[in-house]
Design a protein around this motif. Sequence first.
Motif, short mmCIF file in Angstrom:
data_model
loop_
_atom_site.label_atom_id
_atom_site.label_comp_id
_atom_site.label_asym_id
_atom_site.label_seq_id
_atom_site.Cartn_x
_atom_site.Cartn_y
_atom_site.Cartn_z
N VAL A 37 0.86 -1.19 0.00
CA VAL A 37 0.00 0.00 0.00
C VAL A 37 0.89 1.23 0.00
O VAL A 37 2.05 1.17 0.40
CB VAL A 37 -0.94 0.04 1.24
CG1 VAL A 37 -1.93 -1.11 1.19
CG2 VAL A 37 -0.13 0.00 2.53
N GLN A 38 0.33 2.34 -0.48
CA GLN A 38 1.04 3.63 -0.48
C GLN A 38 2.39 3.55 -1.19
O GLN A 38 3.34 4.25 -0.83
CB GLN A 38 1.24 4.13 0.96
CG GLN A 38 -0.02 4.54 1.68
CD GLN A 38 -0.55 5.90 1.23
OE1 GLN A 38 0.09 6.63 0.45
NE2 GLN A 38 -1.74 6.26 1.71
N LYS A 39 2.49 2.70 -2.23
CA LYS A 39 3.77 2.52 -2.91
C LYS A 39 4.36 3.84 -3.43
O LYS A 39 5.54 4.14 -3.16
CB LYS A 39 3.66 1.50 -4.05
CG LYS A 39 4.98 1.32 -4.80
CD LYS A 39 4.85 0.41 -6.01
CE LYS A 39 4.64 -1.02 -5.59
NZ LYS A 39 4.78 -1.94 -6.77
N PRO A 40 3.62 4.67 -4.18
CA PRO A 40 4.22 5.91 -4.68
C PRO A 40 4.73 6.81 -3.55
O PRO A 40 5.79 7.43 -3.70
CB PRO A 40 3.07 6.57 -5.44
CG PRO A 40 2.17 5.44 -5.82
CD PRO A 40 2.24 4.48 -4.67
N LEU A 42 5.79 5.88 -0.48
CA LEU A 42 6.98 5.28 0.10
C LEU A 42 8.19 5.44 -0.82
O LEU A 42 9.31 5.70 -0.36
CB LEU A 42 6.75 3.80 0.41
CG LEU A 42 5.62 3.47 1.37
CD1 LEU A 42 5.58 1.97 1.67
CD2 LEU A 42 5.75 4.26 2.68
N VAL A 43 7.97 5.32 -2.12
CA VAL A 43 9.05 5.53 -3.08
C VAL A 43 9.51 6.98 -3.03
O VAL A 43 10.73 7.26 -3.01
CB VAL A 43 8.60 5.15 -4.51
CG1 VAL A 43 9.63 5.61 -5.54
CG2 VAL A 43 8.40 3.64 -4.62
N LEU A 44 8.58 7.91 -3.00
CA LEU A 44 8.91 9.33 -2.97
C LEU A 44 9.76 9.67 -1.74
O LEU A 44 10.83 10.28 -1.86
CB LEU A 44 7.62 10.16 -2.97
CG LEU A 44 7.77 11.67 -2.72
CD1 LEU A 44 8.65 12.32 -3.77
CD2 LEU A 44 6.39 12.33 -2.69
N ILE A 45 9.31 9.27 -0.57
CA ILE A 45 10.01 9.61 0.65
C ILE A 45 11.36 8.90 0.74
O ILE A 45 12.38 9.51 1.10
CB ILE A 45 9.15 9.28 1.89
CG1 ILE A 45 7.83 10.08 1.84
CG2 ILE A 45 9.93 9.60 3.16
CD1 ILE A 45 8.00 11.58 1.78
N LEU A 68 6.73 4.47 11.80
CA LEU A 68 6.01 5.53 12.50
C LEU A 68 4.87 6.10 11.67
O LEU A 68 3.81 6.47 12.21
CB LEU A 68 6.98 6.67 12.87
CG LEU A 68 8.12 6.35 13.83
CD1 LEU A 68 9.04 7.56 13.96
CD2 LEU A 68 7.58 5.93 15.18
N ALA A 69 5.08 6.20 10.37
CA ALA A 69 4.09 6.83 9.49
C ALA A 69 4.23 6.30 8.08
O ALA A 69 5.35 6.25 7.55
CB ALA A 69 4.26 8.35 9.51
N GLY A 70 3.10 5.95 7.46
CA GLY A 70 3.13 5.40 6.11
C GLY A 70 2.26 6.13 5.13
O GLY A 70 2.02 5.65 4.02
N SER A 71 1.80 7.33 5.51
CA SER A 71 0.96 8.12 4.62
C SER A 71 1.23 9.61 4.89
O SER A 71 1.80 9.95 5.94
CB SER A 71 -0.53 7.83 4.86
OG SER A 71 -0.93 8.34 6.12
N PRO A 72 0.82 10.49 3.98
CA PRO A 72 1.04 11.93 4.23
C PRO A 72 0.42 12.42 5.53
O PRO A 72 1.05 13.18 6.27
CB PRO A 72 0.39 12.59 3.00
CG PRO A 72 0.50 11.56 1.93
CD PRO A 72 0.30 10.25 2.62
N ARG A 73 -0.79 12.00 5.84
CA ARG A 73 -1.45 12.46 7.06
C ARG A 73 -0.74 11.95 8.31
O ARG A 73 -0.56 12.68 9.29
CB ARG A 73 -2.93 12.06 7.07
CG ARG A 73 -3.75 12.82 6.05
CD ARG A 73 -5.24 12.67 6.27
NE ARG A 73 -5.98 13.43 5.27
CZ ARG A 73 -6.21 14.73 5.35
NH1 ARG A 73 -5.76 15.43 6.39
NH2 ARG A 73 -6.90 15.35 4.41
N GLU A 74 -0.36 10.69 8.29
CA GLU A 74 0.37 10.15 9.44
C GLU A 74 1.71 10.85 9.62
O GLU A 74 2.14 11.09 10.76
CB GLU A 74 0.58 8.64 9.25
CG GLU A 74 -0.69 7.82 9.36
CD GLU A 74 -0.46 6.35 9.10
OE1 GLU A 74 -1.39 5.56 9.32
OE2 GLU A 74 0.66 5.98 8.65
#
Length: 223
Positions: A37-40, A42-45, A68-74
Amino acid sequence: MANMPDCDIEAVVRILRKEARKFKVPIVSRIADEASVQKPFLVLISCLLSLRTKDETTASASERLFNLAGSPREMLELSTGQIEKAIYPVGFYRVKAKRIKEICRALIDKFSSRVPDNLDELLSLKGVGRKTANLVLTEGFGKLGVCVDTHVHRITNRLGLCRTKEPRDTEMCLRNKLPKRYWIEYNKLLVTWGQNICKPISPLCGACVIEKYCRKIGVAKHR
């Protein structure tokens, strides 16, 4: 050497597909391969973290941060200090922690919390250059892009496929010369080869399976 034919990029890619499997996959590609999930995102960061940082350091920093966080909001829920602590000792970790927060805010405000899937919108994110943007396209979305980092720039010129001075110029050259069917995998293959065989100083030409296709342009000393 002057009469050597143009680089046979078809043969080079075919050989590297097989030989690169013997080495570790570059960290950003590894993260992309493992993401469910959230591949783009995770790749970006992880790509931002990897700039001027060794793969081993990027790998451990990415793991700590994504735990700790796997999305922009988190990510925005974390303090800058928490991000700094998680990603240390990547290069310029304080600057990168601040930049991550800025990018996550922009993703939420401008793109409904989603990483954009086109080059121009990716480049509109502060701190995202052409290398990162193209890597997000290829590794995050599986879309066409030509990602040129220092390894791709160096090896492409050593092969004689392009004669350029800057990575951006190499990207434009490859967009014209490299068959589109190779665009997505080209970065991963050459980064792997550059990390292990075609090193910046004194490359291991004696152990290189694509040596006969290489003009060795700019190589003063090799092993």
